[in-house]
Each structure stands twice: as structure tokens, then as C-alpha cells.
Motif scaffolding. Structure first.
Motif, mmCIF file in Angstrom:
data_model
loop_
_atom_site.group_PDB
_atom_site.id
_atom_site.type_symbol
_atom_site.label_atom_id
_atom_site.label_comp_id
_atom_site.label_asym_id
_atom_site.label_seq_id
_atom_site.Cartn_x
_atom_site.Cartn_y
_atom_site.Cartn_z
ATOM 1 N N UNK A 99 0.679 -1.157 -0.014
ATOM 2 C CA UNK A 99 -0.119 -0.027 -0.071
ATOM 3 C C UNK A 99 0.811 1.341 0.146
ATOM 4 N N UNK A 100 2.107 1.290 0.833
ATOM 5 C CA UNK A 100 2.846 2.361 0.805
ATOM 6 C C UNK A 100 3.617 2.539 -0.516
ATOM 7 N N UNK A 131 -2.385 8.967 -0.050
ATOM 8 C CA UNK A 131 -0.893 8.417 0.553
ATOM 9 C C UNK A 131 -1.126 6.684 0.598
ATOM 10 N N UNK A 132 -1.943 6.412 0.328
ATOM 11 C CA UNK A 132 -2.138 4.893 0.386
ATOM 12 C C UNK A 132 -3.050 4.119 -0.644
ATOM 13 N N UNK A 161 -2.231 0.508 6.128
ATOM 14 C CA UNK A 161 -2.655 1.379 5.233
ATOM 15 C C UNK A 161 -1.474 2.484 5.248
ATOM 16 N N UNK A 194 3.301 2.760 5.496
ATOM 17 C CA UNK A 194 4.576 2.029 5.655
ATOM 18 C C UNK A 194 4.800 1.484 7.057
#
Lengths: 434, 434
Positions: free
Chosen positions: A130-131, A317-318, B158, B160
Motif C-alpha cells: 500500500x505504501x 497516501x495509501x 495503510x 509504511x
């Protein structure tokens, strides 16, 4: 203290679910888990898969040593703790390669193993994918918008210090030319670059006031005339004059970090040319995103420095990927809640393209079925083996391979798919689930 | 591979600036660097300082060992490499404590040392404070919106994988009750919690179809009747019935993870009550942010599970703090670019409050001046010593201290400052710079 072991980079419930499962044969049933995104971030035309390489590294360090077992013993029974002590992922993982485009529903990663082994990996897998995919997806749009001019990623200070390293890697995968982040240079071999900050020029302030020339002279002395001088600490026009006076017309570049970058770039270009420095390049930075980059396309800009918007995924951001159990003992399973339906059963994916190379659709079919065929279109399988029987498959594509793959894949998009404007996914996803 | 050393979690230009500075006395001039945010994220009323504790830990590991020196030797001269080999921060750092509110211009961190020593820390300082403060600032709004009901942070997947650990820490500082992240439990002692995923229930699917009761029975067997059963895998009404049938009326809680949470919470509450389980709590989750939490205030919800919006700062994934050189050899310095003006000179900060405790304004004055006085208002100094002569000051406030401090500080806001609606900062910042 950063711990190298990755076993606790997970949610407590993954472990309590294992504990509950282990009392039953269910824990050892063969299962298939799929990673996919129900949708792309608002208005995006495509996503870029990133993080797979990092995931495979972290998977190897997903081990419960004494310290980790002490932590989980606080809430787990002894049998589960013993099982965790022996935990080694022993299953198979297939997935889209890094740098592959993805669309809603694309089975980006497929994990085949027992329930207990597979459920444990959910959080770590999703955190990484996701990142990194969010960053790569945003970066790819910026690279397209830059139309061939290099972008330097310089967003480390705008994100978590470790996320910064992974962001630099994902941005490079997406075609960004270099990063300011040195840990990314060390760990992943991403080319590193840098200019100078206003603090450096301000640091030469004396009793008689600012001394920009002294700052420029010191920088050129240390780094050579190929360096990039930051010219907007005081007055840009005077700054450019000082830069050329100090460095000569062989100066590598000047950087502008504030103001109306388009207007200033034109003005500075004219000034540099008139000073006899037509080869001195112009680097611009300051709150750039893909839209600002595109708006500068007609201006005499040579290099973009991008920070905040890149490392925060430019509004997304995700990536919104989820890790779903889709098959148990060969039987498709799926949650039935109204707005979160998913398609049960393990799936394989092919991307259909015209003879010209332009892609038309993504087709998902049951992994037990034969691949479909479509008249006049070529079909490319999208999943590659990543882990077999717990061992990482040798000779996987490298970060450079992924970078090349993505550059080629972007060329295959229908022309509107590269647009920055909001719209539908560039190609539809079609389910052929019989 | 995650490297414990933090020296390369920085931008290349910090090092090339040191290299250029070291050829001149300028490198060793006494300087003051300040960290502040020019503005709060769009419409926010206050920010929450977080990350200071992490920063002090990482500062101690900011050392150039052989491996790090090998990397920087690629682009630095030998003198600079030798200087870096000996690098130990030897200056002073003051700052706002963790859990302190901040407003535009607040001098959140003040670093006093030589130019070369101070410039090196810019990237690391900003990465940590920008990330952690963004998360804590969003989490504090969610905690306010929850009006005393506990929130569980469950966003690890969701963001890092390492940012997830710091996010859990920042969320706890901001008043969130617990985290799902086990590394945060280990490293920072944050209470951990968890429920179960749909995969667990789906995993009990047999040849005759789903078997939700078997899943619930297995979970209760392993975790006791105090556990939380996830009731929305198939049909919520049947799920609640199954849950109470299996666990009895002493069941700890049920979780609803999809659908219209307000309507469902009411319905499930009625059903639980009618089944004789008035003490069984209701946990809701699924795309919650501070607005959704507030909208559920009138509903029979006991606990909120919050993920994505929390770990991505609910629309503001980075706090926008900058690290500026403000003083050289006792002389104020500042960049002069049009829209990025800042106030030169080292500053101290006090917060003015009425006798009732309600704060009125934040006053910044030159650190060489006496603190101002304001009739009828008490003034609280905001900066505390964190590092003196390179050594971390002993007995600093703990994470728990910061959590208590923030809870008290929020009470001191003017009432409109706790509103979720967009508006101006809760109190103005006044500069008394003589």
C-alpha cells in the motif's frame, strides 16, 4: 531502536486468529489469499505495483525469536507460541512484477498456503504494497507530466524517516531520475543528487550583512563549477548575476525554490543567456505536483525537484489494497456485506492488447480454468512466481528491470490513460468466472 | 535490510553543504536553527507536537561508521569524511514537549550549535516531527470527536510498516486507547488490542457452506467470552444471534465493519438487549475519520476502530514544519523571498491564559529579551531543555506524561478551538520582536 526483525510489524488480531485456528484442523487447510484494490484513488487512470522486492526481503526476516515470543506470550497460549517459534512461510506466492500497471480487481499478489501461515502475513504485505504502490503511482504521473525532463525526489523531510527510504526507491522505479536520500542510495543503489539550502547562503552573513557571493564561492570551491547554486535567498536577478560572476559561464545549474516558477524560469533563462551561460541549467522546486509540473511544460525548466506531493502520494497516501481469503480447500469464499463484495476463488490475470501494443482490457479468470482467448488481441499473463515452497524464486526482476518494465507499460496505455485529468481506469477489468 | 544507524536518513545536500562550509570559518560559527510551521493544515485549529522522544533516540544513533563513510566518500572530500567520522552533536536543543499544542510560527524546536553540526540534522529532525505531529494532530481531533469513547488505532496496513509503529505511538500520545500494532506495544509500551477478520470466519467454510458458529466457537474457545466477535461477514442479524448463542450473554463485544454504522449500531444494540446481552459492547470500524466519529455520537457505539484516516493524518499526511537558520553569530538572518518570509532571530515562546485557564494567545519574543507581561493573563513558557552540550537532559517527560499534558492542554482551548469545522487557529500568534 529499530528492530531488524519484522515479525511484530503486524496486527495483534492476526496472531489471536492463528491461536483460535490452531485448535482446529481449519488452521492447516490449504487457502488462497489475494491482494487487490477495489478501486483506484479518486479519478486515477492506473496504479503502479511497487514494494514486491522489499516484501520478499522482509518476509525472510519474519521470524519469531525470543524477544518477539516474549511479547506475544502476553496474550497467547503456549501452543501458539510454540508454533510461532517454528514459523517459516512454506507456501507459494505469485504476483504482478514491480513496475506492472494495475487496475481495480487486479490480483496483485496471490498467497497459497495454510490458513494460519497465510493470515499471519496480511498486515506486513499490505503495509509494504500500500505504501510503495501509492508513491510509485503518484511518481509515475509526475514523470509523465515532466515529458522527459529529469525529476529529483527530495521529499525525505516530509515523511517518516524510514518511509522516506522506501519512497525514494518507489519513485526511482516510477522513472524519477535521482533521490536526495542517502539511505536509499546505500540500500537500493538509487542515484543520489542534491543542491544547496538557503541556510548555507544565510550562514555567510557578516557584520556588513548578507554575502551571497562568499557562499557561492565556497560551494564552487568544494563542489566544482558543475554544481547547482540556489539563487533565490535574497534577490533572484542579483543572485543569478552573482552566480555567474563567481562560477563563470560554465556553471552547472541554478535553482529557484519559490515564487512564480514559470515566470522566473523564463526571466532567469534570458538572463543566463545574456550573461553568456546558455548551458547553465535551471532547476525548479517548491510545492510541485504533477499538475504544476505539467503547467511548466512550455517553460525553460531543465530539472524538477519534487518533495511533499511525491512522498505523500499526491493526495492518495495509501493505495487501498486489501488482502482477502478467496479460497479454502478449493472452495471459493467471499464476504457478503452489501458494498464490499468481492469475487471469491483464486484468479489469474491476462492483459489484452491490440497488435499495435495498446492495451484494451484486463481479464481475470479462475486459476483452474484455461486462459480465455480474444479474437485479434494478444494476451499477456501478468502474474509471475515469486516464492515457491517458502523459497524466493531466483533471478527475479530487479529494481532496474521494474523501471524499464513500467516505462514500456505506460506506452501501452490508451492515450487518454496518461491524462492527468480525473476519469475512469484506462482499461476495464473483465471477470470471466464461468 | 533496515540499518539501525540513522546517519544516512538525510539528504545529500546537508553533507555537501558541510563540505563547502568546512573550508571556511563559517562552518564553526555559532548558529541557531528553529523548527516551526508557517501554517496549520487547511482549516485546522491547532497542531500537536509529537516525535520529540523518538528524535532524541535517533540523534544518539546519528553516527558515521565505516559503512556510512564509504557511502559519503563517493561524493565528499577526505577532510569532510574525517570530520564526519568524529561527528557527535555537541550543542543544545530546547523544544516544545511532546503533547504540547502548537500554532503557526511556534518555535517547536531550537537547535544551538555550529553551522556544520546543525545543518546536518535538518532532514532527520523534520522527517520525525513532520510525520509524528501530523498523526498526533489528526488523532487528537478524533479523540475529541469520540467524546470519551475509546478508539483503537488499527491502521498499520495503510501506511509504511515502520511509519505504522510511529503512528501507533503518536496516536497513543493523542489519547487513542490502544493500537493493533505489536511492534509499538514492544517498543513503546502502547497497549495493544484486536478483534478478528472476516478471513477467520470464511476459513470455516465447509462443503455445506459457511459455518459462522464454528468460527465464533473457536474464537471464544481460544480467547474467552470477553472477546470481540466480528458479526458482519454474512448477515448481521444472524451474526449477532449466532454470537450470543455461541458465547452466551457474557460476550465482550461484537464488531461491525461495514454498512451504515449508525443504523446498524442501533439495530444491533436493540437485538443484543432483547437477547439479554445489555453489557455486550459494540465496536464499529470501516473508513472512520473524525467527522464520521462525531456523526455517531448519538448512536449506541462503545468503541471505534480507526485505520486509514488516522495513519494518513486525515487529509494532512505531513505537518509542514521547516528547519530554518535564524541566527548566525548572534545576528538574526532570514530569507527574503516574497511569500516565504520568516522572522529571523532566536525566539522564545509563552502562552497567555485567562485566570479560568482558557488560552488567549501565543507570544514569541527574542530569546535575548525579558519575557513580556500581559495584564490579567498568566504566561506559561513553552520550551523545555532537551539536549545540553550534546547530552540528552535527564528525566524528560515520558510518553504517558505527554498524553496527560495534551489532554490538559486541549481543555485550555477556547471552545471553538475544539470544533471540527474549518477555521482559523484557535489562538493567534503574536510576535514581540522589538
Amino acid at each position: 531502536m529499530t528492530v531488524d526483525n519484522t515479525a511484530l510489524l503486524t496486527d495483534q488480531y492476526e496472531l489471536t486468529m492463528v491461536s483460535a485456528a490452531l485448535r482446529h484442523p481449519m488452521a492447516h487447510r490449504p487457502c488462497v489469499f489475494e491482494v487487490f484494490a477495489r478501486r483506484l484513488p479518486d479519478g486515477r487512470r492506473y496504479g503502479v505495483v511497487a514494494g514486491t522486492g522489499r516484501l520478499l526481503e522482509e518476509l525472510a526476516r519474519f521470524r519469531f525469536g525470543e524477544d518477539e515470543l516474549a511479547v506475544v506470550s502476553r496474550f497467547l497460549d503456549e501452543d501458539t507460541v510454540r508454533w510461532l517459534a517454528e514459523y517459516r512461510f512454506s507456501g507459494d506466492i505469485d504476483g504482478y512484477r514491480e513496475g506492472e500497471l494495475y487496475f481495480p480487481g487486479s490480483p496483485i499478489l496471490t498467497v497459497r498456503t495454510t490458513f494460519a501461515e497465510g493470515v499471519l502475513l496480511e498486515t506486513l504485505v499490505l503495509s509494504i504494497l500500500n505504501h510503495d504502490s501509492a508513491i510509485a503511482s503518484a511518481a509515475a504521473r509526475m514523470v509523465s507530466a515532466s515529458a522527459g525532463r529529469p525529476i529529483i525526489e527530495m521529499g525525505s523531510r516530509r515523511t517518516h524517516e524510514r518511509a522516506a527510504v522506501s519512497s525514494a526507491r518507489a519513485a526511482y522505479l516510477a522513472g524519477v531520475a535521482a533521490t536526495s536520500n542517502l539511505e536509499a542510495a546505500r540500500t537500493y543503489g538509487v542515484p543520489s543528487a542534491g543542491t544547496a539550502a538557503h541556510a548555507f547562503t544565510l550562514g555567510f552573513t557578516g557584520p556588513d550583512g548578507p554575502d551571497e557571493k562568499a557562499a557561492f564561492a565556497a560551494q564552487v570551491e568544494a563542489l566544482g563549477v558543475g554544481t547547482t547554486l540556489l539563487v533565490d535567498t535574497y534577490d533572484i536577478t542579483q543572485g543569478v548575476r552573482n552566480a555567474i560572476e563567481v562560477a563563470g559561464t560554465g556553471l552547472g545549474a541554478v535553482r529557484i525554490d519559490s515564487g512564480d516558477l514559470g515566470v522566473l524560469a523564463r526571466q532567469v533563462r534570458e538572463q543566463l543567456d545574456s550573461l553568456g551561460a546558455p548551458d547553465t541549467k535551471i532547476v525548479v522546486s517548491g510545492d510541485l505536483d504533477e499538475y504544476a509540473i505539467a503547467s511548466l511544460r512550455a517553460e525553460p525548466v531543465d530539472t524538477y525537484g519534487v518533495g511533499t506531493s511525491l512522498v505523500t502520494g499526491s493526495g492518495a497516501p495509501t493505495a487501498g489494497m486489501i488482502y482477502k481469503l478467496v479460497e479454502v480447500d478449493g472452495m471459493p469464499v467471499a464476504k457478503r456485506a452489501s458494498h464490499k463484495e468481492s469475487k471469491g476463488g483464486a484468479k489469474r490475470a491476462v492483459r489484452a492488447a491490440r497488435p499495435s501494443g495498446t492495451i484494451v482490457e484486463e481479464i481475470l479468470y479462475r486459476s483452474v480454468d484455461e486462459p480465455p482467448s480474444v479474437d485479434g488481441l494478444s494476451l499477456r499473463p501478468l502474474q509471475i512466481p515469486l516464492v515457491a515452497n517458502g523459497e524466493v524464486v531466483g533471478a527475479l526482476p530487479t529494481l532496474e528491470d521494474g523501471r524499464t518494465h513500467l516505462a514500456d507499460a505506460l506506452v501501452s496505455l490508451p492515450w487518454e490513460g496518461l491524462g492527468l485529468s480525473h476519469g475512469d481506469p484506462a482499461v476495464p477489468t473483465r471477470y470471466v468466472l464461468g
